[in-house]
Design a protein around this motif. Structure first.
Motif, PDB file in Angstrom:
ATOM      1  N   TYR A  15      59.948  43.671  21.621  1.00 34.26           N
ATOM      2  CA  TYR A  15      61.088  43.604  22.533  1.00 34.26           C
ATOM      3  C   TYR A  15      62.006  44.818  22.441  1.00 34.26           C
ATOM      4  N   LEU A  16      61.884  45.593  21.383  1.00 34.54           N
ATOM      5  CA  LEU A  16      62.812  46.702  21.160  1.00 34.54           C
ATOM      6  C   LEU A  16      62.779  47.733  22.287  1.00 34.54           C
ATOM      7  N   LYS A  17      61.639  47.869  22.943  1.00 38.40           N
ATOM      8  CA  LYS A  17      61.543  48.841  24.035  1.00 38.40           C
ATOM      9  C   LYS A  17      62.441  48.474  25.217  1.00 38.40           C
ATOM     10  N   TYR A  18      62.890  47.231  25.276  1.00 39.49           N
ATOM     11  CA  TYR A  18      63.781  46.796  26.349  1.00 39.49           C
ATOM     12  C   TYR A  18      65.253  47.049  26.026  1.00 39.49           C
ATOM     13  N   GLY A  19      65.543  47.350  24.776  1.00 40.13           N
ATOM     14  CA  GLY A  19      66.922  47.594  24.365  1.00 40.13           C
ATOM     15  C   GLY A  19      67.226  49.079  24.271  1.00 40.13           C
ATOM     16  N   THR A  20      68.495  49.377  24.093  1.00 38.36           N
ATOM     17  CA  THR A  20      68.947  50.758  23.906  1.00 38.36           C
ATOM     18  C   THR A  20      69.265  50.954  22.436  1.00 38.36           C
ATOM     19  N   ARG A  21      68.567  51.882  21.792  1.00 34.46           N
ATOM     20  CA  ARG A  21      68.784  52.132  20.364  1.00 34.46           C
ATOM     21  C   ARG A  21      70.100  52.880  20.177  1.00 34.46           C
ATOM     22  N   GLN A  22      70.864  52.405  19.193  1.00 36.14           N
ATOM     23  CA  GLN A  22      72.153  53.021  18.887  1.00 36.14           C
ATOM     24  C   GLN A  22      72.241  53.268  17.383  1.00 36.14           C
ATOM     25  N   PHE A  23      72.723  54.439  17.019  1.00 37.40           N
ATOM     26  CA  PHE A  23      72.987  54.761  15.626  1.00 37.40           C
ATOM     27  C   PHE A  23      74.494  54.634  15.441  1.00 37.40           C
ATOM     28  N   VAL A  24      74.901  53.759  14.535  1.00 35.47           N
ATOM     29  CA  VAL A  24      76.327  53.462  14.367  1.00 35.47           C
ATOM     30  C   VAL A  24      76.726  53.734  12.923  1.00 35.47           C
ATOM     31  N   LYS A  25      77.777  54.519  12.762  1.00 38.22           N
ATOM     32  CA  LYS A  25      78.275  54.877  11.422  1.00 38.22           C
ATOM     33  C   LYS A  25      78.979  53.693  10.763  1.00 38.22           C
ATOM     34  N   ARG A  26      79.029  53.759   9.454  1.00 38.90           N
ATOM     35  CA  ARG A  26      79.705  52.779   8.604  1.00 38.90           C
ATOM     36  C   ARG A  26      81.166  52.620   9.039  1.00 38.90           C
ATOM     37  N   LYS A  27      81.667  51.389   8.947  1.00 39.34           N
ATOM     38  CA  LYS A  27      83.054  51.024   9.275  1.00 39.34           C
ATOM     39  C   LYS A  27      83.391  51.198  10.764  1.00 39.34           C
ATOM     40  N   THR A  28      82.380  51.059  11.626  1.00 39.22           N
ATOM     41  CA  THR A  28      82.588  51.148  13.068  1.00 39.22           C
ATOM     42  C   THR A  28      82.632  49.740  13.657  1.00 39.22           C
ATOM     43  N   VAL A  29      83.581  49.494  14.551  1.00 38.88           N
ATOM     44  CA  VAL A  29      83.658  48.211  15.245  1.00 38.88           C
ATOM     45  C   VAL A  29      82.632  48.216  16.374  1.00 38.88           C
ATOM     46  N   ILE A  30      81.767  47.223  16.376  1.00 46.08           N
ATOM     47  CA  ILE A  30      80.748  47.089  17.423  1.00 46.08           C
ATOM     48  C   ILE A  30      81.358  46.376  18.628  1.00 46.08           C
ATOM     49  N   TYR A  31      82.051  45.289  18.366  1.00 45.10           N
ATOM     50  CA  TYR A  31      82.829  44.603  19.400  1.00 45.10           C
ATOM     51  C   TYR A  31      84.014  43.926  18.734  1.00 45.10           C
ATOM     52  N   ASN A  32      85.077  43.744  19.503  1.00 49.92           N
ATOM     53  CA  ASN A  32      86.315  43.139  19.001  1.00 49.92           C
ATOM     54  C   ASN A  32      86.493  41.720  19.489  1.00 49.92           C
ATOM     55  N   GLN A  33      87.107  40.909  18.642  1.00 50.28           N
ATOM     56  CA  GLN A  33      87.483  39.565  19.034  1.00 50.28           C
ATOM     57  C   GLN A  33      88.392  39.668  20.259  1.00 50.28           C
ATOM     58  N   GLY A  34      88.089  38.893  21.289  1.00 51.40           N
ATOM     59  CA  GLY A  34      88.891  38.910  22.504  1.00 51.40           C
ATOM     60  C   GLY A  34      88.322  39.796  23.601  1.00 51.40           C
ATOM     61  N   SER A  35      87.427  40.744  23.241  1.00 51.68           N
ATOM     62  CA  SER A  35      86.818  41.585  24.276  1.00 51.68           C
ATOM     63  C   SER A  35      85.727  40.782  24.996  1.00 51.68           C
ATOM     64  N   ILE A  36      85.476  41.139  26.238  1.00 49.07           N
ATOM     65  CA  ILE A  36      84.479  40.426  27.043  1.00 49.07           C
ATOM     66  C   ILE A  36      83.093  40.984  26.727  1.00 49.07           C
ATOM     67  N   GLY A  37      82.187  40.088  26.386  1.00 54.62           N
ATOM     68  CA  GLY A  37      80.828  40.498  26.054  1.00 54.62           C
ATOM     69  C   GLY A  37      79.955  40.577  27.288  1.00 54.62           C
ATOM     70  N   ASP A  38      78.977  41.459  27.255  1.00 56.55           N
ATOM     71  CA  ASP A  38      78.044  41.597  28.368  1.00 56.55           C
ATOM     72  C   ASP A  38      76.634  41.875  27.857  1.00 56.55           C
ATOM     73  N   GLY A  39      76.360  41.485  26.625  1.00 56.73           N
ATOM     74  CA  GLY A  39      75.047  41.717  26.060  1.00 56.73           C
ATOM     75  C   GLY A  39      75.044  41.309  24.597  1.00 56.73           C
ATOM     76  N   PHE A  40      73.923  41.574  23.931  1.00 52.14           N
ATOM     77  CA  PHE A  40      73.811  41.245  22.516  1.00 52.14           C
ATOM     78  C   PHE A  40      73.145  42.402  21.785  1.00 52.14           C
ATOM     79  N   TYR A  41      73.156  42.322  20.468  1.00 56.55           N
ATOM     80  CA  TYR A  41      72.610  43.380  19.618  1.00 56.55           C
ATOM     81  C   TYR A  41      71.570  42.800  18.672  1.00 56.55           C
ATOM     82  N   TYR A  42      70.569  43.608  18.383  1.00 56.90           N
ATOM     83  CA  TYR A  42      69.588  43.314  17.344  1.00 56.90           C
ATOM     84  C   TYR A  42      69.812  44.350  16.243  1.00 56.90           C
ATOM     85  N   LEU A  43      69.998  43.893  15.010  1.00 55.66           N
ATOM     86  CA  LEU A  43      70.214  44.811  13.890  1.00 55.66           C
ATOM     87  C   LEU A  43      68.868  45.187  13.284  1.00 55.66           C
TER      88      LEU A  43
END
Length: 157
Positions: A15-43
């Protein structure tokens, strides 16, 4: 705070080919409480801490997401996230937007069960967090140690 078999042993490689790969540095906020979601993440690699803010404004850790798990799916309905996701160390994530999720479910109907089980699991984590507040400090520590054992299958602390 438990990793579950249905998440950690599920093979996401097709399924990974259907997602967008992202490299995220340590201590980065992926999403915030209260923000509107429009997708999900696979770690794929790294660790992500899931926290919520209490009424008094303090942060409370609800879960640690390990590789092979998904996060942010509770907001696929485009409502606000009720948690915040922060990377604990450098991560490789795959992002699947809501529309891509619909296509993925059509192509791979077996994913419906995984997502339903994951949402149920996330709701249980929230309920356990609420229940934990009613216990003594000693009981809270005992439960957290048991959860660590369940997550990592290791009695050493």
């Amino acid at each position: 705070m438990m990793a579950t078999i249905f998440e950690t042993e599920y093979n996401w490689e097709p399924y990974l080919k259907y997602g967008t790969r992202q490299f995220v540095k340590r201590k980065t906020v992926i999403y915030n409480q209260g923000s509107i979601g429009d997708g999900f993440y696979y770690l794929h690699k790294g660790l992500v801490r899931i926290v919520t803010s209490t009424v008094k404004g303090r942060k409370r850790i609800l879960n640690i997401v390990v590789p092979g798990q998904i996060l942010g799916i509770q907001s696929l309905d485009q409502y606000a996230h009720f948690t915040t996701a922060v990377t604990v160390k450098d991560c490789v994530l795959y992002y699947f937007p809501r529309d891509q999720f619909k296509d993925l479910i059509m192509i791979y109907p077996d994913l419906r069960n995984l997502f339903a089980q994951t949402i149920i699991h996330k709701m249980r984590i929230l309920l356990e967090g609420i229940k934990l507040n009613t216990l003594s400090s000693e009981q809270q520590i005992a439960i957290l140690l048991l959860n660590i054992y369940d997550d990592f299958k290791n009695y050493k602390v």
